[in-house]
Scaffold this motif. Structure first.
Motif, PDB file in Angstrom:
ATOM      1  N   UNK A   2       0.717  -1.230  -0.229  1.00 36.62           N
ATOM      2  CA  UNK A   2       0.078   0.132   0.070  1.00 36.62           C
ATOM      3  C   UNK A   2       0.757   1.335  -0.018  1.00 36.62           C
ATOM      4  N   UNK A   3       0.647   2.042  -0.874  1.00 31.88           N
ATOM      5  CA  UNK A   3       1.250   3.439  -1.145  1.00 31.88           C
ATOM      6  C   UNK A   3       0.350   4.423  -1.326  1.00 31.88           C
ATOM      7  N   UNK A   4       0.570   5.264  -0.422  1.00 32.80           N
ATOM      8  CA  UNK A   4      -0.557   6.616  -0.251  1.00 32.80           C
ATOM      9  C   UNK A   4      -1.934   6.114  -0.475  1.00 32.80           C
ATOM     10  N   UNK A   5      -2.377   4.946   0.063  1.00 36.58           N
ATOM     11  CA  UNK A   5      -3.618   4.283  -0.018  1.00 36.58           C
ATOM     12  C   UNK A   5      -3.984   3.525  -1.273  1.00 36.58           C
ATOM     13  N   UNK A   6      -2.930   3.424  -1.879  1.00 38.83           N
ATOM     14  CA  UNK A   6      -3.111   2.710  -3.470  1.00 38.83           C
ATOM     15  C   UNK A   6      -2.309   1.344  -3.440  1.00 38.83           C
ATOM     16  N   UNK A   7      -2.742  -0.024  -3.520  1.00 39.45           N
ATOM     17  CA  UNK A   7      -2.071  -0.995  -3.976  1.00 39.45           C
ATOM     18  C   UNK A   7      -1.128  -0.987  -5.093  1.00 39.45           C
ATOM     19  N   UNK A   8       0.232  -1.080  -5.013  1.00 40.44           N
ATOM     20  CA  UNK A   8       0.845  -1.136  -5.919  1.00 40.44           C
ATOM     21  C   UNK A   8       1.837  -2.457  -5.919  1.00 40.44           C
ATOM     22  N   UNK A   9       1.701  -3.436  -6.787  1.00 40.10           N
ATOM     23  CA  UNK A   9       2.243  -4.486  -6.956  1.00 40.10           C
ATOM     24  C   UNK A   9       3.547  -4.559  -7.374  1.00 40.10           C
ATOM     25  N   UNK A  10       4.586  -5.194  -6.860  1.00 40.47           N
ATOM     26  CA  UNK A  10       5.901  -5.264  -7.168  1.00 40.47           C
ATOM     27  C   UNK A  10       6.856  -4.218  -6.517  1.00 40.47           C
ATOM     28  N   UNK A  11       6.132  -3.306  -5.886  1.00 36.84           N
ATOM     29  CA  UNK A  11       6.983  -2.181  -5.257  1.00 36.84           C
ATOM     30  C   UNK A  11       7.467  -2.583  -3.877  1.00 36.84           C
ATOM     31  N   UNK A  12       8.907  -2.256  -3.598  1.00 37.44           N
ATOM     32  CA  UNK A  12       9.607  -2.707  -2.652  1.00 37.44           C
ATOM     33  C   UNK A  12      10.032  -1.504  -1.605  1.00 37.44           C
ATOM     34  N   UNK A  13       9.489  -0.298  -2.050  1.00 37.59           N
ATOM     35  CA  UNK A  13       9.437   0.785  -0.997  1.00 37.59           C
ATOM     36  C   UNK A  13       8.371   1.618  -1.044  1.00 37.59           C
ATOM     37  N   UNK A  14       8.354   2.633  -0.231  1.00 39.02           N
ATOM     38  CA  UNK A  14       7.217   3.544   0.097  1.00 39.02           C
ATOM     39  C   UNK A  14       7.218   4.760  -1.129  1.00 39.02           C
ATOM     40  N   UNK A  15       7.957   4.642  -2.158  1.00 38.98           N
ATOM     41  CA  UNK A  15       7.834   5.799  -3.052  1.00 38.98           C
ATOM     42  C   UNK A  15       7.780   4.800  -4.441  1.00 38.98           C
ATOM     43  N   UNK A  16       7.229   3.661  -4.557  1.00 39.86           N
ATOM     44  CA  UNK A  16       7.284   2.675  -5.667  1.00 39.86           C
ATOM     45  C   UNK A  16       8.384   2.290  -6.355  1.00 39.86           C
ATOM     46  N   UNK A  17       9.385   2.324  -5.978  1.00 37.18           N
ATOM     47  CA  UNK A  17      10.742   1.866  -6.388  1.00 37.18           C
ATOM     48  C   UNK A  17      10.352   0.181  -6.465  1.00 37.18           C
ATOM     49  N   UNK A  18      11.182  -0.455  -7.341  1.00 34.81           N
ATOM     50  CA  UNK A  18      10.931  -1.874  -7.415  1.00 34.81           C
ATOM     51  C   UNK A  18      12.363  -2.385  -7.622  1.00 34.81           C
ATOM     52  N   UNK A  19      12.411  -3.729  -7.669  1.00 35.98           N
ATOM     53  CA  UNK A  19      13.948  -4.308  -8.014  1.00 35.98           C
ATOM     54  C   UNK A  19      14.533  -4.059  -9.292  1.00 35.98           C
ATOM     55  N   UNK A  20      13.379  -3.643 -10.115  1.00 30.77           N
ATOM     56  CA  UNK A  20      14.190  -3.544 -11.429  1.00 30.77           C
ATOM     57  C   UNK A  20      14.583  -2.026 -11.876  1.00 30.77           C
ATOM     58  N   UNK A  21      13.834  -1.134 -11.398  1.00 33.95           N
ATOM     59  CA  UNK A  21      14.275   0.197 -11.265  1.00 33.95           C
ATOM     60  C   UNK A  21      14.078   0.969  -9.863  1.00 33.95           C
ATOM     61  N   UNK A  22      15.335   1.391  -9.345  1.00 37.20           N
ATOM     62  CA  UNK A  22      15.020   2.053  -7.795  1.00 37.20           C
ATOM     63  C   UNK A  22      16.352   2.892  -7.819  1.00 37.20           C
ATOM     64  N   UNK A  23      16.441   3.954  -8.818  1.00 36.53           N
ATOM     65  CA  UNK A  23      17.374   5.166  -8.373  1.00 36.53           C
ATOM     66  C   UNK A  23      16.361   6.147  -7.603  1.00 36.53           C
ATOM     67  N   UNK A  24      16.810   7.138  -7.304  1.00 39.26           N
ATOM     68  CA  UNK A  24      16.390   8.043  -6.571  1.00 39.26           C
ATOM     69  C   UNK A  24      15.193   8.854  -7.317  1.00 39.26           C
ATOM     70  N   UNK A  25      15.261   8.699  -8.551  1.00 44.36           N
ATOM     71  CA  UNK A  25      14.022   9.270  -9.339  1.00 44.36           C
ATOM     72  C   UNK A  25      13.060   8.562  -9.821  1.00 44.36           C
ATOM     73  N   UNK A  26      13.296   7.360  -9.568  1.00 49.08           N
ATOM     74  CA  UNK A  26      12.069   6.076  -9.953  1.00 49.08           C
ATOM     75  C   UNK A  26      11.205   5.992  -8.866  1.00 49.08           C
ATOM     76  N   UNK A  27      10.091   6.954  -9.142  1.00 50.86           N
ATOM     77  CA  UNK A  27       9.045   7.015  -8.019  1.00 50.86           C
ATOM     78  C   UNK A  27       7.860   7.433  -8.732  1.00 50.86           C
ATOM     79  N   UNK A  28       7.403   6.659  -9.594  1.00 52.87           N
ATOM     80  CA  UNK A  28       5.981   6.499 -10.241  1.00 52.87           C
ATOM     81  C   UNK A  28       5.540   5.172 -10.377  1.00 52.87           C
ATOM     82  N   UNK A  29       4.409   4.928 -10.241  1.00 50.01           N
ATOM     83  CA  UNK A  29       3.831   3.862 -10.348  1.00 50.01           C
ATOM     84  C   UNK A  29       2.602   3.901 -11.640  1.00 50.01           C
TER      85      UNK A  29
END
Length: 107
Positions: A2-29
């Motif tokens: 759950x991120x900001x009240x939305x289910x984001x599948x595959x996210x590994x942190x609370x800014x929507x980063x995932x194991x594939x894309x996880x730079x400081x700027x990778x913050x959208x779903x």
């Protein structure tokens, strides 16, 4: 996750980063057109999604389908594509390299 009240599948942190894309700027779903579920990237959708990947048709670009992982604002596709890779609400920067994958999400 759950991120900001939305289910984001595959996210590994609370800014929507995932194991594939996880730079400081990778913050959208992206809410995928085919299943309506938010995923951080096309690879997460392939791994955890519906198995029927479809891109958003141009006539639906007015719909909210992008989640800013920094502030939780949902953007229309049109607003995201015109954002210059920066959230119009909180001014957090998005990854400009995401533009290279545009055809995987949008017509």
């Amino acid at each position: 996750m759950q991120i900001h009240g939305r289910l984001v599948k595959g996210a590994i942190d609370d800014e929507t980063r995932c194991s594939h894309y996880h730079t400081a700027y990778d913050r959208i779903a992206i809410r995928f057109y085919c299943c309506g579920v938010y995923f951080p990237c096309y690879e997460c959708h392939a791994a955890y999604g519906c198995g029927e990947a479809q891109v958003w048709p141009r006539e639906k670009f007015h719909e909210k389908a992008i989640l800013c992982g920094s502030c939780g604002t949902e953007l229309t596709i049109e607003a995201y594509l015109n954002s210059q890779y920066q959230c119009p609400s909180c001014e957090a920067h998005f990854n400009p390299n995401c533009g290279r994958h545009r055809s995987l999400y949008f017509a």
